[in-house]
Structure formats: structure tokens, C-alpha cells
Design a protein around this motif. Structure first.
Motif: not given
Ligand SMILES: Nc1nc2c(ncn2[C@@H]2O[C@H](COP(=O)(O)OP(=O)(O)OP(=O)(O)O)[C@@H](O)[C@H]2O)c(=O)[nH]1
Ligand SMILES: [Mg+2]
Length: 405
Positions: A124-131
Motif C-alpha cells: 500500500a505504501e507503494y500505492g499497490v493493492k494486495i488484491d
């Protein structure tokens, strides 16, 4: 992901994530063993302590031509140990896909959940959603007696409905399957994202050279890398903390870093000298030190609890014990008559008492004696130690790069 359109080559980063000891490094070792030579590069393990990954393991792979493109994968593992949070985050940067290696054992459930959450937060800190990131969860260690049912693991850990595999990484079972699945998810994503005609113009500089290691000091031929130094600082802080509750990551001021670097340089000098003199710490000696240490823990605390509270590993403690043993042995060699020099004469006590009387208030010399003895002894020890380090340091070439701290 880097795409070289001229060469029709795509390069992807896959990161093996997961709690400590779950089998991430083992996955890479197996892949390295099984993939034919022409398709792989060297496996690099940066800064390992015992078997634990302290920075990351790295393996470049060539998966051949897929859909008209040559595909290269860079496999990384993160250090799973809880307190290397910042390193984990760094390694995750720019990942095109993630393989989460979970330890199936019941007693590791909480660690799996915590690590999965940690993955989610870091992405999330890199702006990426885990799903949304290509993700495979590998239920590893299926061979162990306390391995939980896969259904239960799915329900408790796999909250995002990611693709999963099972494995016994130690024997190699399931390792390549997991990799293939993850690679295909990454490539599917690539295809979905870059429909032929829309491909952006290739960047001038496509190939990224690996960053050279940054050194904070050189001690003769040994370089002290910044990453190693940073780990060292955290461990020293955890070992010397006055209370058992420690921060995940302590920030140090420049002055503190300089002092810590000095102590690390001293230690490297010591090890180099010990090597020349063929002085070592045996396993039995280390075990004895650790036992003595365990007995001294306050209120019968177990060693496991102590380590857990301080976010330390047994290896950290073993290294510290090794250091103490080697120091003890070298001191005996380098400073002869050590015991004689540590003896304190009555006249010295009197002398110290009368020159420092203001420090002892209205205590007479007998009442002040324990404090006087302790003060003289400490001063003596410091004096001997610096004499000792000077002797070691004199014949050495030390370069310090404070600007790199
Ligand atoms: N029984 C069993 N042991 C395994 C399996 N996979 C790995 N191990 C063992 O687990 C231990 C830890 O494995 P590593 O691969 O070093 O774990 P890691 O995830 O890299 O650990 P960190 O680097 O500390 O994060 C090693 O002793 C492995 O041999 C498995 O499937 N079954
Ligand atoms: Mg590892």
C-alpha cells in the motif's frame, strides 16, 4: 517491470515474501539447483548470518521466450525476521509479482497472518493493492506433523482469495509449480496492460545495473557495507536496551552512528587479529556463555521470551558471545600480566578518594571504598582496552566515510 522493445525482452521482479524461516531462501536454492545452467545466473545471498537472510537473496532467471518476448525474472527474497521491516519494504519496491511463502505449522499461524498484513501495508505504501498485484500464496512445510489443513489456512490467511499452491520446499516439491504459476500471472498482467499497438516508446536506458554496495568504512581489506552497519546498529540497540521493550526500528543521530561505527571497526580489527593468531570461539564455549547468560535473566525469564521481547535472534546472541570469547582470549595474548594490572593497591584507593572527595559527599574512606574500587577498576579497564585497540589498530589501514552514514 522493464521492457526492452528493441530486444523484445521483458524483465520482471518477483519477490518471495513471508515470515521468518518459512522457506523463502530454500525456494530460491531449489530453483537454482533445478534450472539448467544456461537459464540462470549466480545466486547471491547478501549478508547472511547463520541461515537467516539479513538483506535479500537474489537469483536471475531466464524463462525463455513467452508470447514472442524473451522473459527474464529477477527473484528476490526478503528477510522474514520481524525487525528487518525497513529492508523488507525496500526489497519489495517495484515488484511485479509476489510469492508469499507461508509456514503451514499451526504454531506459525499468527506469524503468517502478521506477515501477510505487513505485505499488504508495504504494498500500500507503494500505492499497490494486495488484491491487484499478481500474488501466489505457497502453503509450505506440508510435511510437518502440525501442518494445518489447507482449508483452514485459506480461511485464516488468504483473505484476498489469491492463487495458492502447496509445497515441501525442503525436498523441492511444489517449488517450480509455484514459480510457474506466479510467472504466468505476471505475464498475463503484462499482456493485459500492454496491448501491442499502445506500447509506450521504449526508454533510452532500459537495463538497470545493480547498485554498487555503499561502504561506510574500510578496515584493511574488509569493507563494512552500509546495510550491514545498519543491521549492526539495530542489534546493538536491542542488546543494550535498559528495558525489554524495544522499537521495531530505532533511528540514530549522526553522533550515535559514529560511535557505533567506531565500535564495529574495533570489532572487525579484533576479528582480523584473532584470525592472524588463530584464535577462535568453539561451539561449546559459545553454548556455555549462552547458558550462563540465560541463568542470569531476571525472574527466571526464558531465553525465548527474552529474544522475542527484544526482537533478537539466537544468532544475534551467539555472535555477541563469540565476540566476548574472542575479546577475552586476545586480551590475554596482547596485554600480558593482565591480572596484575587489574589489581588495585591500597595507596591508589586513598589517592583516588582524596583527589575526588567531592564525589563522595560526607562518606568516609571505608564507606566510599566499594565505589572507589569500582571507579578505579572501570578506568583501568577502559585504559587497558584502548591500549589494546591501539595496539591492534596501529598496523592497520582504516578509512571511514562518515558522509555515507
Ligand atoms: N520440514 C520442512 N522444513 C523446511 C521446508 N522448507 C524449508 N524448511 C526449513 O526451514 C528452515 C528455514 O528455511 P529458509 O529457507 O532459510 O527460511 P527463510 O524464509 O528464508 O527464513 P529467513 O531468511 O529468516 O526469513 C530451513 O532449515 C529449511 O531447511 C519444508 O517444506 N519442510
Ligand atoms: Mg532467508
Amino acid at each position: 517491470m522493464q521492457i526492452n522493445y528493441a530486444k523484445k525482452e521483458v524483465s520482471c521482479k518477483l519477490v518471495y515474501y513471508g515470515p521468518g524461516m518459512s522457506g523463502k531462501t530454500t525456494n530460491l536454492e531449489i530453483i537454482h539447483e533445478k534450472v539448467p545452467d544456461q537459464n540462470k545466473g549466480e545466486m547471491t545471498s547478501i549478508a547472511t548470518e547463520g541461515d537467516r537472510t539479513l538483506f535479500f537473496d537474489f537469483l536471475p532467471l531466464d524463462l525463455g521466450r513467452v508470447r514472442g518476448m524473451t522473459t527474464k525474472f529477477q527473484l528476490y527474497t526478503v528477510p522474514g525476521q520481524i525487525y528487518y521491516a525497513s529492508t523488507r519494504k525496500l526489497v519489495l519496491q517495484g515488484a511485479d509479482g509476489v510469492i508469499f511463502v507461508a509456514d503451514s505449522q499451526e504454531e506459525k499461524l499468527a506469524e503468517n497472518i502478521e506477515s501477510f498484513k505487513d505485505l499488504e501495508d508495504n504494498l500500500a505504501e507503494y500505492g499497490v493493492k494486495i488484491d491487484e498485484v499478481p500474488l501466489v500464496i505457497q502453503w509450505n512445510k506440508r510435511d510437518l506433523p502440525t501442518a494445518m489443513d489447507v482449508e483452514e489456512l485459506e480461511a485464516k490467511v488468504n483473505t484476498v482469495n489469491a492463487a495458492t499452491t502447496t509445497a515441501i520446499a525442503a525436498t523441492g516439491e511444489g517449488v517450480l509449480n509455484t514459480l510457474k504459476l506466479a510467472a504466468s500471472l505476471v505475464l498475463d498482467r503484462l499482456n493485459a496492460k500492454t496491448p501491442g499497438a499502445d506500447m509506450a516508446a521504449p526508454k533510452a536506458e532500459d537495463k538497470k545495473e545493480p547498485k554498487p554496495e555503499v561502504y561506510v568504512a574500510k578496515v584493511n581489506k574488509d569493507g563494512i557495507s552500509r546495510s550491514y552497519f545498519n543491521q549492526y546498529c539495530q542489534v546493538q540497540y536491542r542488546l543494550s536496551s535498559k528495558t525489554d521493550s524495544v522499537d521495531d526500528f530505532k533511528k540514530f543521530t549522526l553522533d550515535e552512528k559514529k560511535k557505533l561505527l567506531e565500535s564495529l571497526i574495533n570489532y572487525v580489527l579484533l576479528l582480523q587479529d584473532a584470525k592472524k593468531r588463530n584464535i577462535q570461539a568453539s561451539k561449546a564455549e559459545i553454548d556455555t556463555q549462552i547458558n550462563t547468560f540465560t541463568k542470569k535473566l531476571s525472574s527466571g525469564k526464558s531465553l525465548e521470551q527474552y529474544l522475542k521481547d527484544r526482537k533478537l535472534s539466537l544468532d544475534n546472541l551467539r555472535n555477541e558471545a563469540t565476540k566476548n570469547i574472542i575479546i577475552g582470549k586476545i586480551i590475554k595474548e596482547v596485554i600480558p600480566n593482565l591480572n596484575a594490572r587489574l589489581k588495585i593497591k591500597e595507596s591508589e584507593v586513598q589517592n583516588f578518594y582524596s583527589t575526588n572527595q567531592d564525589k563522595f559527599g560526607d562518606k568516609d574512606i571505608d564507606a566510599a571504598k566499594p565505589a572507589v574500587l569500582a571507579a578505579i577498576k572501570n578506568a583501568r579497564k577502559r585504559e587497558l582496552l584502548s591500549e589494546f585497540y591501539n595496539k591492534l589498530g596501529r598496523e592497520t589501514n582504516i578509512q571511514i566515510f562518515h558522509e555515507k552514514l
